[in-house]
Design a protein around this motif. Structure first.
Motif, PDB file in Angstrom:
ATOM      1  N   LEU A 126       0.820  -1.205   0.000  1.00 19.46           N
ATOM      2  CA  LEU A 126       0.000   0.000   0.000  1.00 19.46           C
ATOM      3  C   LEU A 126       0.855   1.258   0.000  1.00 19.46           C
ATOM      4  O   LEU A 126       0.532   2.251  -0.669  1.00 19.46           O
TER       5      LEU A 126
ATOM      6  N   LEU B 264       2.227   1.644  -3.464  1.00 21.57           N
ATOM      7  CA  LEU B 264       1.154   2.033  -4.377  1.00 21.57           C
ATOM      8  C   LEU B 264       0.990   3.552  -4.414  1.00 21.57           C
ATOM      9  O   LEU B 264       0.835   4.148  -5.477  1.00 21.57           O
ATOM     10  N   VAL B 265       1.057   4.168  -3.241  1.00 23.19           N
ATOM     11  CA  VAL B 265       0.897   5.623  -3.141  1.00 23.19           C
ATOM     12  C   VAL B 265       2.182   6.342  -3.524  1.00 23.19           C
ATOM     13  O   VAL B 265       2.191   7.208  -4.396  1.00 23.19           O
TER      14      VAL B 265
ATOM     15  N   LYS C  70       3.168   5.896  -7.140  1.00 24.97           N
ATOM     16  CA  LYS C  70       2.176   6.392  -8.105  1.00 24.97           C
ATOM     17  C   LYS C  70       1.687   5.286  -9.038  1.00 24.97           C
ATOM     18  O   LYS C  70       1.686   5.426 -10.268  1.00 24.97           O
ATOM     19  N   ASN C  71       1.283   4.164  -8.431  1.00 24.75           N
ATOM     20  CA  ASN C  71       0.679   3.037  -9.149  1.00 24.75           C
ATOM     21  C   ASN C  71       1.644   2.282 -10.055  1.00 24.75           C
ATOM     22  O   ASN C  71       1.202   1.435 -10.847  1.00 24.75           O
ATOM     23  N   ASP C  72       2.940   2.547  -9.950  1.00 25.36           N
ATOM     24  CA  ASP C  72       3.912   1.840 -10.782  1.00 25.36           C
ATOM     25  C   ASP C  72       3.958   0.363 -10.384  1.00 25.36           C
ATOM     26  O   ASP C  72       4.182   0.043  -9.215  1.00 25.36           O
ATOM     27  N   PRO C  73       3.743  -0.564 -11.331  1.00 25.28           N
ATOM     28  CA  PRO C  73       3.681  -1.992 -10.969  1.00 25.28           C
ATOM     29  C   PRO C  73       4.998  -2.532 -10.428  1.00 25.28           C
ATOM     30  O   PRO C  73       5.000  -3.444  -9.597  1.00 25.28           O
TER      31      PRO C  73
ATOM     32  N   VAL D  98       5.063  -1.467  -6.788  1.00 22.82           N
ATOM     33  CA  VAL D  98       4.046  -2.174  -6.003  1.00 22.82           C
ATOM     34  C   VAL D  98       4.500  -3.598  -5.678  1.00 22.82           C
ATOM     35  O   VAL D  98       4.408  -4.046  -4.525  1.00 22.82           O
ATOM     36  N   HIS D  99       5.007  -4.315  -6.667  1.00 23.84           N
ATOM     37  CA  HIS D  99       5.403  -5.701  -6.435  1.00 23.84           C
ATOM     38  C   HIS D  99       6.699  -5.798  -5.639  1.00 23.84           C
ATOM     39  O   HIS D  99       6.891  -6.757  -4.877  1.00 23.84           O
TER      40      HIS D  99
END
Length: 406
Positions: free
Chosen positions: A251, A254-255, A258-261, A264-265
């Protein structure tokens, strides 16, 4: 057979099964390392990533069996097979298997940093040194037969021993900080920085990257929970703390990312790396906070490393494993305190001293091993081989052979 003997046998067999299942889960994590790297590098280097990880695993298995595990724990397997089972049904053997999976993480971590331009055999040799000597020496000082030498110092100065339940520092920080000298000696990939300006190179496969992250995340519950070593010592707190740290990392990334995969992973991994050390001490909300901070370190640390320092660390293993592993050691000293709902019995000073000692140890070994290799056999591919890609240059086949059929 009397009841006591039956109970002892059942306990021993349960411990063997418990640790063997953990070993298999952590072994599976090496597939995660492979797919994470394969998804991040360009198509012309995917085969190399797969072969590197499997080769490093195989070499580490032999090196740690013959030298590393005996060095760390004083237990040699060079005895007749009937003596290997002993009275514990081979617990030492499966303990070796489990801890091998930790030792083999060192070359697997380094692999991601040096991707796309490193020679194959010099890195295999370096990985063997790390699995046979470098990692086991530090392991012995924290978990193994020589722990009293260093732990007594930490206890005397900081009031408690250095605590690293599942290897934030012993495994991840050591691996990440060893990788830094390797990356520095190699230099950036061709075209990564041109006349001082950054030119990010494209990655090949987001689904493979995501698959690698998922495999690692699932296996991590074996990494952390089975670090208990014995079935009777299993802790549900470790499991839930690992979970909360992981999702805190997701999370947060994610913030911040900026939603970059990719962020995030890798954020999931950041949280899991950071919580290893104190997963048996923290309150789940403390673990969640640890994961949040870990992801912030990775998102902003990766940018700082790549764009400000201009260090071409392909998978960002220095910030992800090195710096965040170090944060994990310190976070255990913070969120393990009763003030934050932790179990207590831990010292922030001791955690800081142990973390700094690991950084110094890793850097000295990294600069020594890669410095010698770079000055002798060389560690970087030729310009021509790098341009063609490690797949064709080293393995003589691409990841998609049909593309080369004319």
């Amino acid at each position: 057979m009397d009841n006591l003997s039956m109970a002892t046998g059942l306990r021993n067999s349960s411990d063997v099964l418990f640790l063997m299942l953990g070993a298999v889960m952590v072994f599976a994590m090496h597939a995660g390392f492979a797919f994470l790297e394969v998804g991040t590098v360009r198509k012309k280097n995917q085969v190399n990533a797969f072969v590197k990880i499997l080769t490093d695993w195989s070499v580490s298995t032999v090196a740690y069996f013959v030298v590393g595990f005996p060095l760390a724990y004083g237990i040699s397997f060079l005895v007749p097979a009937k003596d290997l089972l002993g009275a514990t049904q081979g617990y030492d053997l499966v303990h070796y298997f489990f801890l091998l999976c930790f030792a083999a993480c060192i070359p697997a971590i380094i692999s991601g940093g040096i991707a796309e331009r490193a020679k194959f055999w010099p890195q295999v040799f370096a990985g063997a040194i790390f699995a046979a000597v470098t990692y086991p020496v530090f392991e012995s000082l924290i978990w193994g037969k020589n722990a009293a030498l260093l732990q007594d110092f930490f206890k005397r100065v900081g009031g408690a021993e250095f605590h690293d339940y599942a290897g934030s520092v012993v495994v991840h920080s050591i691996g990440g900080w060893i990788a830094l000298p390797a990356v520095l000696f190699l230099g950036p990939r061709a075209g990564r920085y041109i006349r001082g300006k950054s030119h990010p190179l494209p990655i090949s496969n987001i689904p493979f990257l995501a698959l690698g992250s998922w495999i690692l995340a699932v296996g991590w519950f074996g990494f952390n929970v089975m670090s208990a070593g014995h079935l009777q010592s299993i802790s549900g707190l470790v499991a839930v703390n690992s979970l909360l740290a992981m999702v805190g990392g997701v999370l947060s990334a994610l913030v911040a990312g900026k939603n970059d995969p990719g962020f995030v992973h890798n954020g999931a991994l950041a949280g899991l790396i950071a919580v290893c050390a104190g997963s048996d001490l923290m309150h789940p909300l403390g673990a969640f906070a640890t994961g949040i901070v870990a992801s912030l370190i990775f998102v902003y640390g990766f940018h700082f490393e790549q764009e400000r320092l201009k260090i071409d660390d392909v998978l960002g293993v220095w910030p992800l494993h090195g710096v965040i592993g170090s944060w994990g050691g310190i976070a255990a000293g913070i969120f393990g305190q009763p003030l934050f709902g932790g179990m207590g019995g831990i010292s922030l000073l001791s955690q800081t001293l142990g973390t700094v000692a690991a950084i110094a140890f890793a850097l000295v070994n990294g600069f020594l091993v890669y410095g010698v290799l770079s000055k002798t056999v060389g560690i970087r591919l030729s310009d021509e081989d790098e341009f063609a890609g490690a797949d064709l240059a080293i393995h003589h086949i691409g990841a998609y052979p049909e593309d080369h059929i004319h």
